[in-house]
Design a protein around this motif. Structure first.
Motif, mmCIF file in Angstrom:
data_model
loop_
_atom_site.group_PDB
_atom_site.id
_atom_site.type_symbol
_atom_site.label_atom_id
_atom_site.label_comp_id
_atom_site.label_asym_id
_atom_site.label_seq_id
_atom_site.Cartn_x
_atom_site.Cartn_y
_atom_site.Cartn_z
ATOM 1 N N SER A 1 0.827 -1.183 0.000
ATOM 2 C CA SER A 1 0.000 0.000 0.000
ATOM 3 C C SER A 1 0.878 1.254 0.000
ATOM 4 N N ALA A 2 0.414 2.270 -0.661
ATOM 5 C CA ALA A 2 1.137 3.544 -0.688
ATOM 6 C C ALA A 2 1.237 4.136 0.719
ATOM 7 N N ARG A 3 0.346 3.730 1.614
ATOM 8 C CA ARG A 3 0.404 4.211 3.003
ATOM 9 C C ARG A 3 1.714 3.818 3.689
ATOM 10 N N ASN A 4 2.368 2.782 3.177
ATOM 11 C CA ASN A 4 3.605 2.297 3.784
ATOM 12 C C ASN A 4 4.847 2.954 3.193
ATOM 13 N N ALA A 5 4.660 3.880 2.272
ATOM 14 C CA ALA A 5 5.797 4.565 1.643
ATOM 15 C C ALA A 5 6.510 5.437 2.664
ATOM 16 N N ASP A 6 7.758 5.718 2.371
ATOM 17 C CA ASP A 6 8.545 6.557 3.264
ATOM 18 C C ASP A 6 9.320 7.559 2.425
ATOM 19 N N ALA A 7 9.910 8.521 3.073
ATOM 20 C CA ALA A 7 10.724 9.541 2.392
ATOM 21 C C ALA A 7 11.899 9.875 3.303
ATOM 22 N N PHE A 8 12.977 10.359 2.711
ATOM 23 C CA PHE A 8 14.140 10.755 3.517
ATOM 24 C C PHE A 8 13.782 11.913 4.445
ATOM 25 N N ASP A 9 13.033 12.822 3.926
ATOM 26 C CA ASP A 9 12.652 13.996 4.714
ATOM 27 C C ASP A 9 11.197 13.830 5.151
ATOM 28 N N PRO A 10 10.928 13.784 6.437
ATOM 29 C CA PRO A 10 9.545 13.621 6.918
ATOM 30 C C PRO A 10 8.591 14.684 6.381
ATOM 31 N N LYS A 11 9.099 15.875 6.113
ATOM 32 C CA LYS A 11 8.248 16.940 5.553
ATOM 33 C C LYS A 11 7.770 16.552 4.152
ATOM 34 N N ASP A 12 8.657 15.911 3.371
ATOM 35 C CA ASP A 12 8.263 15.448 2.030
ATOM 36 C C ASP A 12 7.158 14.407 2.133
ATOM 37 N N LYS A 13 7.329 13.479 3.073
ATOM 38 C CA LYS A 13 6.316 12.436 3.257
ATOM 39 C C LYS A 13 4.973 13.070 3.624
ATOM 40 N N ASP A 14 4.985 14.007 4.557
ATOM 41 C CA ASP A 14 3.746 14.674 4.960
ATOM 42 C C ASP A 14 3.098 15.397 3.781
ATOM 43 N N MET A 15 3.918 16.089 2.983
ATOM 44 C CA MET A 15 3.408 16.833 1.834
ATOM 45 C C MET A 15 2.791 15.877 0.797
ATOM 46 N N ILE A 16 3.481 14.774 0.522
ATOM 47 C CA ILE A 16 2.989 13.795 -0.459
ATOM 48 C C ILE A 16 1.712 13.140 0.052
ATOM 49 N N PHE A 17 1.707 12.729 1.305
ATOM 50 C CA PHE A 17 0.521 12.082 1.863
ATOM 51 C C PHE A 17 -0.677 13.036 1.858
ATOM 52 N N GLU A 18 -0.435 14.294 2.147
ATOM 53 C CA GLU A 18 -1.517 15.285 2.120
ATOM 54 C C GLU A 18 -2.068 15.427 0.701
ATOM 55 N N ALA A 19 -1.158 15.445 -0.283
ATOM 56 C CA ALA A 19 -1.598 15.561 -1.682
ATOM 57 C C ALA A 19 -2.431 14.348 -2.087
ATOM 58 N N ILE A 20 -2.019 13.161 -1.659
ATOM 59 C CA ILE A 20 -2.773 11.942 -1.982
ATOM 60 C C ILE A 20 -4.137 11.979 -1.300
ATOM 61 N N THR A 21 -4.141 12.304 -0.024
ATOM 62 C CA THR A 21 -5.387 12.325 0.753
ATOM 63 C C THR A 21 -6.385 13.349 0.210
ATOM 64 N N SER A 22 -5.889 14.491 -0.212
ATOM 65 C CA SER A 22 -6.792 15.543 -0.680
ATOM 66 C C SER A 22 -7.202 15.372 -2.142
ATOM 67 N N SER A 23 -6.647 14.373 -2.804
ATOM 68 C CA SER A 23 -7.046 14.156 -4.203
ATOM 69 C C SER A 23 -7.617 12.754 -4.376
ATOM 70 N N ILE A 24 -6.847 11.860 -4.886
ATOM 71 C CA ILE A 24 -7.318 10.525 -5.263
ATOM 72 C C ILE A 24 -7.556 9.611 -4.061
ATOM 73 N N GLY A 25 -6.808 9.769 -2.996
ATOM 74 C CA GLY A 25 -6.914 8.893 -1.827
ATOM 75 C C GLY A 25 -6.027 7.668 -1.983
ATOM 76 N N PHE A 26 -5.623 7.094 -0.869
ATOM 77 C CA PHE A 26 -4.693 5.969 -0.892
ATOM 78 C C PHE A 26 -5.269 4.725 -1.552
ATOM 79 N N ASP A 27 -6.521 4.402 -1.258
ATOM 80 C CA ASP A 27 -7.118 3.191 -1.839
ATOM 81 C C ASP A 27 -7.164 3.275 -3.358
ATOM 82 N N GLU A 28 -7.601 4.425 -3.866
ATOM 83 C CA GLU A 28 -7.693 4.591 -5.325
ATOM 84 C C GLU A 28 -6.304 4.612 -5.952
ATOM 85 N N LEU A 29 -5.332 5.221 -5.291
ATOM 86 C CA LEU A 29 -3.956 5.227 -5.786
ATOM 87 C C LEU A 29 -3.419 3.807 -5.872
ATOM 88 N N ASP A 30 -3.662 3.010 -4.828
ATOM 89 C CA ASP A 30 -3.211 1.612 -4.845
ATOM 90 C C ASP A 30 -3.849 0.845 -5.998
#
Length: 137
Positions: A1-30
């Motif tokens: 699942s994309a929910r298990n993705a990680d990033a070197f910079d936690p801020k990048d992870k937060d930004m990416i997760f926010e973009a996914i959540t506010s658009s397509i969502g994790f389930d649809e992305l998967d």
């Protein structure tokens, strides 16, 4: 699942997760990623199937033997489990598929597995295999 993705910079992870959540969502992305991978696998398998049928590729060299692992570990059973029609059809062209096409000591027949999963295209391909024995159902 994309929910298990990680990033070197936690801020990048937060930004990416926010973009996914506010658009397509994790389930649809998967679902989108898995769908794209299945399509790509099917395309590559269809290329190999055409090469086998036109004689430019030896079926026994197109992929590992579908009977290398017994029962549910075989390529055919894995293809059915992951709903990869192209891979299932490709594995059925391998000469050693006759050893598993009717099932094994530790597995259901692949036809029954495909049918219970609603994979009619794979079930139809199994029915057309010359070594398939309808009496095993």
């Amino acid at each position: 699942s994309a929910r298990n993705a990680d990033a070197f910079d936690p801020k990048d992870k937060d930004m990416i997760f926010e973009a996914i959540t506010s658009s397509i969502g994790f389930d649809e992305l998967d679902k989108t990623i898995v769908g794209a991978l299945r399509e790509w696998i099917d395309e590559k398998c269809e290329e190999k199937i055409r090469a086998i049928k036109d004689g430019t590729l030896d079926a026994s060299k197109a992929l590992a033997s579908p009977a290398t692992y017994s029962g549910s570990g075989s390529t055919l059973f894995r293809a059915i489990k992951f709903k990869c029609t192209g891979l299932a059809k490709l594995s059925m062209l391998h000469p050693e598929c006759v050893d598993i096409i009717n099932g094994t000591d530790d597995s259901w027949p692949p036809f029954a597995t495909a049918l219970t999963m609603g994979l009619c295209d794979i079930a139809d391909a199994i029915l057309e295999h010359p070594a398939y024995d309808l009496s095993v159902i």
